[in-house]
Design a protein around this motif. Structure first.
Motif, PDB file in Angstrom:
ATOM      1  N   PHE A 155       7.529  24.744  24.987  1.00 42.12           N
ATOM      2  CA  PHE A 155       8.561  25.770  24.852  1.00 42.12           C
ATOM      3  C   PHE A 155       9.941  25.183  24.570  1.00 42.12           C
ATOM      4  CE2 PHE A 155       5.601  27.723  28.161  1.00 42.12           C
ATOM      5  CZ  PHE A 155       4.818  28.339  27.201  1.00 42.12           C
ATOM      6  N   GLY A 156      10.157  23.938  24.939  1.00 41.89           N
ATOM      7  CA  GLY A 156      11.449  23.301  24.699  1.00 41.89           C
ATOM      8  C   GLY A 156      11.795  23.163  23.233  1.00 41.89           C
ATOM      9  N   TYR A 157      10.787  23.264  22.347  1.00 38.60           N
ATOM     10  CA  TYR A 157      11.029  23.172  20.912  1.00 38.60           C
ATOM     11  C   TYR A 157      11.515  24.493  20.312  1.00 38.60           C
ATOM     12  CZ  TYR A 157       8.814  18.562  20.544  1.00 38.60           C
ATOM     13  OH  TYR A 157       8.517  17.221  20.676  1.00 38.60           O
ATOM     14  N   LEU A 158      11.412  25.581  21.059  1.00 34.47           N
ATOM     15  CA  LEU A 158      11.896  26.862  20.545  1.00 34.47           C
ATOM     16  C   LEU A 158      13.386  26.768  20.228  1.00 34.47           C
ATOM     17  CD1 LEU A 158      10.182  29.293  23.086  1.00 34.47           C
ATOM     18  CD2 LEU A 158       9.454  28.797  20.748  1.00 34.47           C
ATOM     19  N   LEU A 159      13.814  27.499  19.222  1.00 34.69           N
ATOM     20  CA  LEU A 159      15.226  27.478  18.842  1.00 34.69           C
ATOM     21  C   LEU A 159      16.005  28.485  19.683  1.00 34.69           C
ATOM     22  CD1 LEU A 159      14.988  27.189  14.957  1.00 34.69           C
ATOM     23  CD2 LEU A 159      15.776  25.433  16.563  1.00 34.69           C
TER      24      LEU A 159
END
Length: 291
Positions: A155-159
């Protein structure tokens, strides 16, 4: 229940335990070695010592990186660079003389919550671990959803914005770094929250970015993956203001999208420092039952 040695490999320390009669017994930690040869030596010595005390049937490891369960290779990158991109599971089994399971550390934490923690009564949950970055996992039917490219739950890759990922926007470490760049004051993420409550303008902006980014991600995950529960962990979960702030921001978001009738349910992680060790044991059981 299997009798297992459980190991949590981190960038700074390696923790050891035994999962015996369904309970976790901790056996301390050591600094993470700088070289692979020393890493093997430390783990093998500990395994052999614990084998003399318990009827061990296997070794379960929680590790950083993207674990390919089919190949036994830890893909990606992490703070322990020498464990990546070769058949390390097979190497462990040869050295230990025991069956071995490997799983990503955030996935292990999620399995612990799904099995007997905050998500024990749910079949699906999203776990967000908010620390140096934002890690996470998605659990479906009590199993980790790894995804086609081993990025399920990342989820940390979500913008969060056009410039910032969720990890960049919501990590307390990043918050503190941006606050320092603006003010010249070295503080922790926890102190940024405290300064915001005192009315510090720059701190309030950082807290707003953190909370609004997390709430937006939770809203979007609810309306894409649709989990029954969101479980929040990491150091920030110790902040008693976290859930109230997120609930307030979710109320604002849902008011803007009136057709959205499902409100995300939030909970804090039950397990803290023991989550990865427990989750590694549960992963071993699932792996060896062929689930």
């Amino acid at each position: 229940m299997y009798e297992l040695i459980v190991i949590d490999v981190g960038g700074t320390t390696i923790k050891f335990g035994v999962f015996h009669h369904g309970k976790l017994f901790k056996f301390g930690s050591v600094p993470t070695p700088a070289k692979l040869a020393d890493f093997y030596e430390v783990l093998t010595k500990k395994v052999k010592t614990l084998q003399q005390k318990y009827p061990i049937q296997g070794v379960a490891l929680s590790v950083p990186g993207a674990v390919n369960k089919k190949t036994g290779v830890i893909e990606g990158v992490s703070a322990v660079p020498y464990i990546h991109d070769f058949a390390i599971k097979a190497e462990f089994e040869k050295r230990f003389g025991l069956p071995v399971s490997l799983e990503n550390d955030a996935n292990c934490a999620a399995l612990a919550e799904a099995k007997s923690g905050a998500g024990k009564d749910q079949q699906s949950l999203a776990v967000l671990v908010i620390g140096t970055g934002v890690g996470g996992a998605f659990v479906l039917n009590k199993k980790i959803w790894h995804g086609a490219h081993l990025v399920g739950g990342e989820f940390g890759y979500l913008l969060a914005t056009e410039e910032l990922t969720l990890s960049m926007a919501a990590s307390p470490v990043s918050m503190a770094k941006r606050y320092f760049e603006k003010t010249g004051s070295k503080v922790t993420g926890k102190e940024v929250f405290a300064l915001a409550k005192q009315g510090d303008v720059d701190a309030k902006k950082e807290v707003e970015l953190c909370i609004s980014s997390l709430a937006k991600a939770i809203y979007e995950l609810q309306y894409s993956l649709d989990p029954e529960l969101f479980v929040l962990g990491g150091a920030i979960s110790n902040n008693p203001d976290l859930i109230p702030l997120l609930e307030q921001k979710l109320t604002q978001l849902l008011a803007k999208v009136q057709i959205a009738k499902v409100r995300p349910r939030l909970a804090l992680c039950t397990y803290r420092e023991d989550a990865n060790l427990l989750g590694a044991a549960f992963d071993f059981e699932q792996t060896n039952r062929g689930e």
